[in-house]
Design a protein around this motif. Structure first.
Motif, mmCIF file in Angstrom:
data_model
loop_
_atom_site.group_PDB
_atom_site.id
_atom_site.type_symbol
_atom_site.label_atom_id
_atom_site.label_comp_id
_atom_site.label_asym_id
_atom_site.label_seq_id
_atom_site.Cartn_x
_atom_site.Cartn_y
_atom_site.Cartn_z
ATOM 1 N N VAL A 120 18.262 6.356 5.809
ATOM 2 C CA VAL A 120 17.406 5.911 5.097
ATOM 3 C C VAL A 120 16.367 4.834 5.712
ATOM 4 O O VAL A 120 15.328 5.095 5.307
ATOM 5 C CB VAL A 120 18.200 5.028 4.011
ATOM 6 N N LEU A 121 16.762 4.167 6.626
ATOM 7 C CA LEU A 121 16.093 3.252 7.362
ATOM 8 C C LEU A 121 14.946 3.989 8.248
ATOM 9 O O LEU A 121 13.741 3.796 8.366
ATOM 10 C CB LEU A 121 16.571 2.438 8.150
ATOM 11 N N ASP A 122 15.447 5.199 8.688
ATOM 12 C CA ASP A 122 14.542 6.262 9.231
ATOM 13 C C ASP A 122 13.467 6.818 8.511
ATOM 14 O O ASP A 122 12.017 6.882 8.730
ATOM 15 C CB ASP A 122 15.005 7.467 10.055
ATOM 16 N N ARG A 123 13.713 7.133 7.179
ATOM 17 C CA ARG A 123 12.674 7.493 6.296
ATOM 18 C C ARG A 123 11.737 6.312 5.798
ATOM 19 O O ARG A 123 10.571 6.536 5.630
ATOM 20 C CB ARG A 123 13.350 7.907 4.940
ATOM 21 N N PHE A 124 12.321 5.090 5.736
ATOM 22 C CA PHE A 124 11.400 4.042 5.545
ATOM 23 C C PHE A 124 10.497 3.809 6.599
ATOM 24 O O PHE A 124 9.356 3.592 6.276
ATOM 25 C CB PHE A 124 12.332 2.617 5.448
ATOM 26 N N ALA A 125 10.766 3.868 7.866
ATOM 27 C CA ALA A 125 9.822 3.614 9.126
ATOM 28 C C ALA A 125 8.950 4.796 8.950
ATOM 29 O O ALA A 125 7.638 4.403 9.095
ATOM 30 C CB ALA A 125 10.722 3.685 10.021
ATOM 31 N N THR A 126 9.319 6.014 8.536
ATOM 32 C CA THR A 126 8.192 7.038 8.545
ATOM 33 C C THR A 126 7.274 6.623 7.484
ATOM 34 O O THR A 126 6.169 7.085 7.609
ATOM 35 C CB THR A 126 9.103 8.278 8.574
ATOM 36 N N ALA A 127 7.750 6.456 6.458
ATOM 37 C CA ALA A 127 6.825 6.095 5.182
ATOM 38 C C ALA A 127 5.827 4.942 5.549
ATOM 39 O O ALA A 127 4.807 5.142 5.320
ATOM 40 C CB ALA A 127 7.531 5.929 3.943
ATOM 41 N N LEU A 128 6.308 3.877 6.259
ATOM 42 C CA LEU A 128 5.519 2.819 6.540
ATOM 43 C C LEU A 128 4.475 3.431 7.837
ATOM 44 O O LEU A 128 3.198 2.851 7.543
ATOM 45 C CB LEU A 128 6.667 1.813 7.144
ATOM 46 N N ASP A 129 5.032 3.819 8.573
ATOM 47 C CA ASP A 129 4.154 4.663 9.741
ATOM 48 C C ASP A 129 2.815 5.575 8.972
ATOM 49 O O ASP A 129 1.815 5.215 9.358
ATOM 50 C CB ASP A 129 4.709 5.461 10.652
ATOM 51 N N ASP A 130 3.317 6.421 7.912
ATOM 52 C CA ASP A 130 2.299 7.017 7.306
ATOM 53 C C ASP A 130 1.331 6.182 6.677
ATOM 54 O O ASP A 130 0.061 6.221 6.576
ATOM 55 C CB ASP A 130 2.913 8.089 6.381
ATOM 56 N N THR A 131 1.680 5.013 6.023
ATOM 57 C CA THR A 131 0.887 4.187 5.152
ATOM 58 C C THR A 131 0.046 3.398 6.418
ATOM 59 O O THR A 131 -1.192 3.175 5.952
ATOM 60 C CB THR A 131 1.802 3.141 4.543
ATOM 61 N N GLN A 132 0.528 3.133 7.468
ATOM 62 C CA GLN A 132 -0.229 2.150 8.691
ATOM 63 C C GLN A 132 -1.446 3.183 8.940
ATOM 64 O O GLN A 132 -2.579 2.782 9.185
ATOM 65 C CB GLN A 132 0.532 1.968 9.458
ATOM 66 N N LYS A 133 -1.247 4.466 9.316
ATOM 67 C CA LYS A 133 -2.223 5.042 9.531
ATOM 68 C C LYS A 133 -3.298 5.400 8.532
ATOM 69 O O LYS A 133 -4.458 5.603 8.835
ATOM 70 C CB LYS A 133 -1.724 6.530 10.155
ATOM 71 N N TRP A 134 -2.653 5.476 7.240
ATOM 72 C CA TRP A 134 -3.641 5.702 6.169
ATOM 73 C C TRP A 134 -4.611 4.547 6.085
ATOM 74 O O TRP A 134 -5.913 4.463 6.048
ATOM 75 C CB TRP A 134 -2.960 5.904 4.996
ATOM 76 N N ALA A 193 0.737 -1.282 -0.064
ATOM 77 C CA ALA A 193 0.048 0.137 0.018
ATOM 78 C C ALA A 193 0.918 1.150 -0.195
ATOM 79 O O ALA A 193 0.619 2.082 -0.550
ATOM 80 C CB ALA A 193 -1.024 -0.090 1.234
ATOM 81 N N GLY A 194 1.899 1.396 0.804
ATOM 82 C CA GLY A 194 2.896 2.414 0.656
ATOM 83 C C GLY A 194 3.657 2.558 -0.765
ATOM 84 O O GLY A 194 3.819 3.712 -1.108
ATOM 85 N N ALA A 212 -5.531 2.273 8.351
ATOM 86 C CA ALA A 212 -6.517 2.185 9.632
ATOM 87 C C ALA A 212 -7.733 2.879 9.232
ATOM 88 O O ALA A 212 -8.674 2.854 9.854
ATOM 89 C CB ALA A 212 -5.811 2.925 10.956
ATOM 90 N N ALA A 213 -7.665 3.845 8.287
ATOM 91 C CA ALA A 213 -8.763 4.861 8.027
ATOM 92 C C ALA A 213 -9.526 4.399 6.747
ATOM 93 O O ALA A 213 -10.666 5.040 6.417
ATOM 94 C CB ALA A 213 -8.307 6.117 8.079
ATOM 95 N N GLN A 214 -9.218 3.296 6.125
ATOM 96 C CA GLN A 214 -9.776 3.120 4.723
ATOM 97 C C GLN A 214 -10.744 1.894 4.901
ATOM 98 O O GLN A 214 -10.404 0.863 5.844
ATOM 99 C CB GLN A 214 -8.521 2.749 3.905
ATOM 100 N N SER A 215 -11.583 1.602 3.972
ATOM 101 C CA SER A 215 -12.455 0.369 3.774
ATOM 102 C C SER A 215 -11.626 -0.713 3.439
ATOM 103 O O SER A 215 -10.809 -0.427 2.627
ATOM 104 C CB SER A 215 -13.760 0.673 3.047
ATOM 105 N N ALA A 216 -12.221 -1.907 3.315
ATOM 106 C CA ALA A 216 -11.651 -2.887 2.905
ATOM 107 C C ALA A 216 -11.768 -2.952 1.408
ATOM 108 O O ALA A 216 -10.794 -3.215 0.702
ATOM 109 C CB ALA A 216 -12.182 -4.171 3.297
ATOM 110 N N ASP A 217 -12.604 -2.468 0.807
ATOM 111 C CA ASP A 217 -12.817 -2.134 -0.740
ATOM 112 C C ASP A 217 -11.688 -1.360 -1.282
ATOM 113 O O ASP A 217 -11.116 -1.662 -2.207
ATOM 114 C CB ASP A 217 -14.213 -1.539 -0.940
ATOM 115 N N THR A 218 -11.484 -0.249 -0.357
ATOM 116 C CA THR A 218 -10.341 0.775 -0.788
ATOM 117 C C THR A 218 -8.880 0.250 -1.000
ATOM 118 O O THR A 218 -8.094 0.427 -1.876
ATOM 119 C CB THR A 218 -10.270 2.184 -0.185
#
Length: 292
Positions: free
Chosen positions: A203-217, A20-21, A219-225
């Motif tokens: 680089v790993l810090d930026r990776f973790a931040t991008a993953l965190d952003d994705t995880q929060k996204w 998803a990220g 959590a707010a989405q429907s299964a269909d989306t």
């Protein structure tokens, strides 16, 4: 300029956050490109890819980290993907009352073959949390994957211990997700050798931040989306099946909502792995795995 991170992992819907990220551009937005190593599925190859330098990061069970430590590496957890096991206890759709955990005493449980030992450790721990042990249930082993499903549906056993995706069958109903009793666990984490973290920490810090952003996204989405977004990475699934699996994973809270590993989860998982025989009784995961 994009920085590439090579990841060893199974290509699995359980790891939707990273796909998803990629699909939503969150990794690209942090100038990160992910390259996936196709493991043959064995522990030797999955862990060996890190030892050989074929990959930068390993995504999988903390138990893989123990194997890395055994080879002389100094593994550290750089991010968390999943916070639950996806395994469940299922019953037939035959009108019988749904069991609770306390109802399992004396029941026969058909065990789906080929599950990872960590799944068994989580189940054993869940039983213990419910005041039960393996001695309180009757286990039925030995079926092939296909036969296990068919024989349980036919009437063999009272309950079916099985992967959640397999349990999404027209003749089955999920009654007891293992995570309901086991609690949240650092089920799937991203690990790297400490020397790589020292070289590529930013680089790993930026990776973790991008993953965190994705995880929060997520959590707010429907299964269909979510299913529509990751569909290009999983062409083997029909849209309906893909959405059903995503919805199931959302219902049990499979995906962590932050990439930061939770130390209470590490402590709980250490207890479960000790009970399951995968970790010495006088050891903790943090004796082998650093957290950055």
């Amino acid at each position: 300029m994009m920085d590439s991170l090579r990841i060893s992992c199974a290509h699995d819907l359980a790891y939707v956050p990273q796909y998803a990220g990629l699909a939503t551009g969150r990794f690209a937005g942090r100038s990160i490109d992910l390259v996936f190593y196709k493991s043959n599925g064995t522990v030797e190859d999955t862990v060996g890819a890190v030892n050989r330098g074929d990959v930068d990061i390993l995504l999988g069970s903390c138990v893989y980290g123990l194997r890395l430590a055994e080879t002389g590496m100094s593994p550290v957890i750089v991010a968390q993907s999943n916070q639950q096991t996806r395994h469940v206890l299922a019953q037939r759709k035959d009108g019988t009352k749904a069991f609770g955990w306390s109802d399992l005493r004396g029941k026969s449980i058909v065990v789906y073959p080929g599950e990872a030992p960590t799944a068994w450790a989580a189940f054993t721990y869940a039983l213990a949390q419910a005041g039960l042990s393996l001695g309180d249930v009757k286990l039925i082993f030995g079926f092939t994957a296909k036969d296990a499903v068919a024989e349980f549906i036919r009437g063999v056993g009272d309950v079916f211990f099985v992967d959640g995706e397999v349990a999404l069958h027209d003749a089955l109903r999920v009654v007891l997700p293992v995570c309901q009793q086991a609690g949240r666990l650092p089920w799937s984490v991203y690990m790297a050798d400490r020397s790589l973290h020292e070289r590529k920490g930013s680089v790993l810090d930026r990776f973790a931040t991008a993953l965190d952003d994705t995880q929060k996204w997520l959590a707010a989405q429907s299964a269909d989306t979510v299913a529509r977004v990751v569909a290009p990475y999983f062409p083997q699934y029909t849209p309906e099946r893909l959405e059903a699996i995503v919805a199931f994973y959302q219902s049990i809270g499979l995906w962590a909502t932050t990439s930061t590993v939770q130390r209470d989860q590490l402590a709980r998982w250490s207890q479960a792995l000790q009970l399951g025989g995968l970790l010495a009784s006088d050891r903790q995961l943090t004796d082998y795995l650093g957290v950055v």
